[in-house]
Design a protein around this motif. Structure first.
Motif, mmCIF file in Angstrom:
data_model
loop_
_atom_site.group_PDB
_atom_site.id
_atom_site.type_symbol
_atom_site.label_atom_id
_atom_site.label_comp_id
_atom_site.label_asym_id
_atom_site.label_seq_id
_atom_site.Cartn_x
_atom_site.Cartn_y
_atom_site.Cartn_z
ATOM 1 N N MET A 269 28.257 6.265 -0.193
ATOM 2 C CA MET A 269 27.553 7.495 -0.326
ATOM 3 C C MET A 269 26.814 7.574 -1.865
ATOM 4 N N LEU A 270 27.227 6.850 -2.866
ATOM 5 C CA LEU A 270 26.767 6.857 -4.163
ATOM 6 C C LEU A 270 25.754 5.913 -4.131
ATOM 7 N N ARG A 271 25.684 4.778 -3.803
ATOM 8 C CA ARG A 271 24.389 4.023 -3.795
ATOM 9 C C ARG A 271 24.357 3.513 -2.190
ATOM 10 N N ASP A 272 23.307 2.604 -2.062
ATOM 11 C CA ASP A 272 22.996 2.296 -0.781
ATOM 12 C C ASP A 272 23.319 1.079 -0.360
ATOM 13 N N PRO A 273 23.544 0.679 1.024
ATOM 14 C CA PRO A 273 24.089 -0.824 1.452
ATOM 15 C C PRO A 273 23.064 -1.680 0.842
ATOM 16 N N LYS A 274 21.635 -1.563 0.755
ATOM 17 C CA LYS A 274 20.612 -2.366 0.479
ATOM 18 C C LYS A 274 19.411 -1.920 -0.121
ATOM 19 N N ARG A 275 18.899 -2.330 -0.987
ATOM 20 C CA ARG A 275 17.567 -1.988 -1.598
ATOM 21 C C ARG A 275 16.444 -2.910 -1.457
ATOM 22 N N ARG A 276 15.043 -2.313 -1.436
ATOM 23 C CA ARG A 276 13.699 -3.293 -1.503
ATOM 24 C C ARG A 276 13.085 -2.854 -2.608
ATOM 25 N N ALA A 277 12.207 -3.623 -3.241
ATOM 26 C CA ALA A 277 11.183 -3.405 -4.195
ATOM 27 C C ALA A 277 9.908 -4.119 -3.789
ATOM 28 N N LEU A 278 8.831 -3.431 -4.121
ATOM 29 C CA LEU A 278 7.454 -4.020 -3.817
ATOM 30 C C LEU A 278 7.159 -4.964 -4.764
ATOM 31 N N GLY A 279 7.596 -4.799 -6.190
ATOM 32 C CA GLY A 279 7.459 -5.800 -7.532
ATOM 33 C C GLY A 279 6.373 -5.264 -8.126
ATOM 34 N N ASP A 280 6.095 -5.643 -9.477
ATOM 35 C CA ASP A 280 5.280 -5.256 -10.027
ATOM 36 C C ASP A 280 3.760 -5.620 -9.891
ATOM 37 N N GLU A 281 3.456 -6.682 -9.340
ATOM 38 C CA GLU A 281 2.092 -7.390 -8.819
ATOM 39 C C GLU A 281 1.761 -6.411 -7.616
ATOM 40 N N ASN A 282 2.485 -6.131 -6.693
ATOM 41 C CA ASN A 282 1.965 -5.348 -5.583
ATOM 42 C C ASN A 282 1.818 -3.778 -5.837
ATOM 43 N N LEU A 283 2.766 -3.497 -6.661
ATOM 44 C CA LEU A 283 2.244 -2.233 -7.404
ATOM 45 C C LEU A 283 1.058 -1.839 -7.869
ATOM 46 N N ARG A 284 0.677 -2.898 -8.848
ATOM 47 C CA ARG A 284 -0.570 -2.610 -9.418
ATOM 48 C C ARG A 284 -1.756 -3.008 -8.445
ATOM 49 N N THR A 285 -1.480 -3.778 -7.433
ATOM 50 C CA THR A 285 -2.567 -4.161 -6.553
ATOM 51 C C THR A 285 -3.031 -3.124 -5.838
ATOM 52 N N MET A 286 -1.697 -2.369 -5.458
ATOM 53 C CA MET A 286 -2.116 -1.049 -4.431
ATOM 54 C C MET A 286 -2.700 0.015 -5.328
ATOM 55 N N ALA A 287 -2.271 0.163 -6.567
ATOM 56 C CA ALA A 287 -2.826 1.217 -7.335
ATOM 57 C C ALA A 287 -4.461 0.945 -7.546
ATOM 58 N N GLY A 288 -4.760 -0.318 -7.826
ATOM 59 C CA GLY A 288 -6.289 -0.779 -7.905
ATOM 60 C C GLY A 288 -6.993 -0.534 -6.767
ATOM 61 N N GLN A 289 -6.213 -0.430 -5.356
ATOM 62 C CA GLN A 289 -7.253 -0.282 -4.154
ATOM 63 C C GLN A 289 -7.472 1.104 -3.779
ATOM 64 N N LEU A 290 -6.570 2.051 -4.457
ATOM 65 C CA LEU A 290 -6.506 3.403 -3.649
ATOM 66 C C LEU A 290 -8.104 3.989 -3.915
#
Length: 473
Positions: free
Chosen positions: A347-368
């Motif tokens: 309940m407190l945390r989650d069984p698993k987590r995923r992340a896009l990573g800095d490079e993917n976040l910046r790429t996405m931001a640049g394409q919006l």
């Protein structure tokens, strides 16, 4: 046999990630695929009516997979293209699970061997309606027996009526009292079990037609209950043994040892454990405590526990133990570790987590190219982006202020509220180690309550367009 050819529909921003996921998945599952990138940045904003106008299906495709967030009735698409359409997962990284890979089927967890007695503390102080309401809530949480906790030094004149009321609702009842009049009245009204019996009350208790919980006269000396056991046995009374679990700091380890010793001495005799002495008297979240105690009970064949929900951190203790007893039963019966079983007690945390990573976040931001805000939570920061900029940091207030200063634009109260909600959820996810997905509820194990996201609320607003959600302003 020819391989199935699938068409995966997505938006521009998700295309690179989708390719990364599909290449190994197609080989593992055994299908061929194509990707249709429609003229939209974020696949979550798709609607079936819009897809109907924009999608072109190549020849040879046997099935079409839409993004999980795509809204609307899929049947017009199937009619128009003559192919089956289905929604994939809301998170494209869950596609392996969608195709039956990388995720085990969760067993039903229907079986358990431990009976739960849920104690209504200070029962004489409650009205009939309060008593019934709490008893029903306990039953719905998984309790098998409702235990009426009486008040030492007092006699409850209304105990027979209380037992009769609960019995008339189909509930099983036990009574927690050393008072002879209370016990005799409760048993006559239908109580089946009495807590507790030792050398102080065994003379009259042995004459009462009910089952008793036997405790030692001296907790440090298991031989001290031999006389009580002998008298109940001679009288033909059923009983279960409880060596008494003591709180941490007051003999906890020694009390655990007594349970092991009791099972060694009495390999066939029913036993009980009062788990509330740990869940109520230990200032930690109670789910993990309940699970460990359930594991001990399952391994020692302790077939009943007494649970209660008085302290605030233990207000779901009965439901927690109900889930825990099913998990440990499955684990022991099948000789498997108690994991990958649905995560209802995570309940407190989650069984698993995923992340896009800095490079993917910046790429996405640049394409919006649109004003819709996207919110992410990873790398210890909340991330906010749209066509006007990309702002991120550990403090959502500062991120919001930086965005306002950069854009210089006005914002509706609805829009500000929406961003406030999402940034707050993102910050909570970072703090607790949870997976954050915009417009989706945070996961809290069995306590999760599905939220109606801004995207879903839009569907209930007659006449509003696709872009009228606060996220799109």
């Amino acid at each position: 046999m020819s391989r199935e050819r699938l068409l995966f529909v997505t938006g521009r921003l998700a295309e690179p990630s989708l390719k990364v996921v599909l290449q190994p998945l197609a080989e593992k599952v055994g299908f061929d695929y194509e990707i249709a990138v429609l003229g939209i940045s974020v696949a979550a904003l798709m609607h079936v009516n819009w897809v109907q106008r924009k999608l072109k299906v190549p020849a040879g495709v046997s099935r079409v997979i839409l993004p999980g967030w795509c809204t609307g009735d899929l049947s017009p698409l199937s009619s128009q293209f003559g192919l089956p359409f289905e929604r994939g997962p809301k998170d494209l990284f869950d596609l392996p699970e969608h195709f039956g890979k990388s995720k085990r089927a969760i067993p039903p967890l229907d079986d358990y061997s431990i009976e739960i007695l849920a104690e209504i503390n200070h029962a004489p102080r409650l009205s009939e309606q309060e008593l019934l309401s709490q008893a029903v809530r306990y039953q719905q949480s998984g309790a098998n027996v409702i235990d009426l906790g009486c008040i030492p030094g007092e006699t409850w004149p209304g105990i027979a009526a209380a037992v009769w009321q609960l019995r008339s609702e189909g509930l099983r009842v036990s009574v927690d009292s050393f008072d002879q009049r209370e016990v005799e009245s409760a048993v006559e009204a239908g109580a089946e079990l009495v807590l507790s019996c030792n050398g102080t009350n065994v003379d009259w208790a042995s004459k009462v037609p009910a089952e008793f919980v036997v405790i030692p006269d001296d907790l440090r000396n298991l031989d001290s209950w031999n006389g009580t056991i002998a008298k109940l046995t001679e009288a033909g009374r059923s009983f279960r043994l409880d060596p008494v679990l003591e709180p941490i700091g007051f003999g906890f380890a020694a009390s655990l040892q007594r349970y092991f010793e009791t099972r060694r001495r009495f390999p066939e005799t029913p036993m009980m454990m009062g788990v509330g002495n740990l869940t109520e008297l230990t200032e930690v979240d109670s789910a993990g405590v309940n699970f460990l105690l359930a594991a001990i009970c399952e391994e020692l064949q302790i077939a009943s526990v007494l649970a209660t929900e008085v302290i605030n951190w233990g207000t779901t203790a009965v439901r927690e133990f109900d889930l825990a007893r099913r998990l440990v039963r499955h684990s022991l019966q099948n000789r498997v570790l108690p994991k990958h079983l649905g995560g209802q007690l995570v309940m407190l945390r989650d069984p698993k987590r995923r992340a896009l990573g800095d490079e993917n976040l910046r790429t996405m931001a640049g394409q919006l190219t649109d004003p819709n805000f996207r919110v992410f939570a990873e790398g210890g920061e909340v991330h906010l982006m749209n066509r006007d900029g990309y702002w991120h940091g550990s403090d959502p207030y500062e991120v919001f202020d930086e965005m306002r200063a950069s854009t210089g634009g006005s914002m509706t109260a609805e829009h500000a509220f929406y961003l406030g909600m999402e940034l707050s959820k993102a910050r909570t996810a970072l703090t607790l180690g949870k997976q954050y997905i915009q417009d989706e509820t945070l996961r809290w194990g069995f306590l999760t309550v599905d939220e109606i996201s801004a995207l879903k609320r839009r569907k209930h607003r007659t006449g509003e367009s696709e872009s009228s959600t606060p996220a799109a302003e």
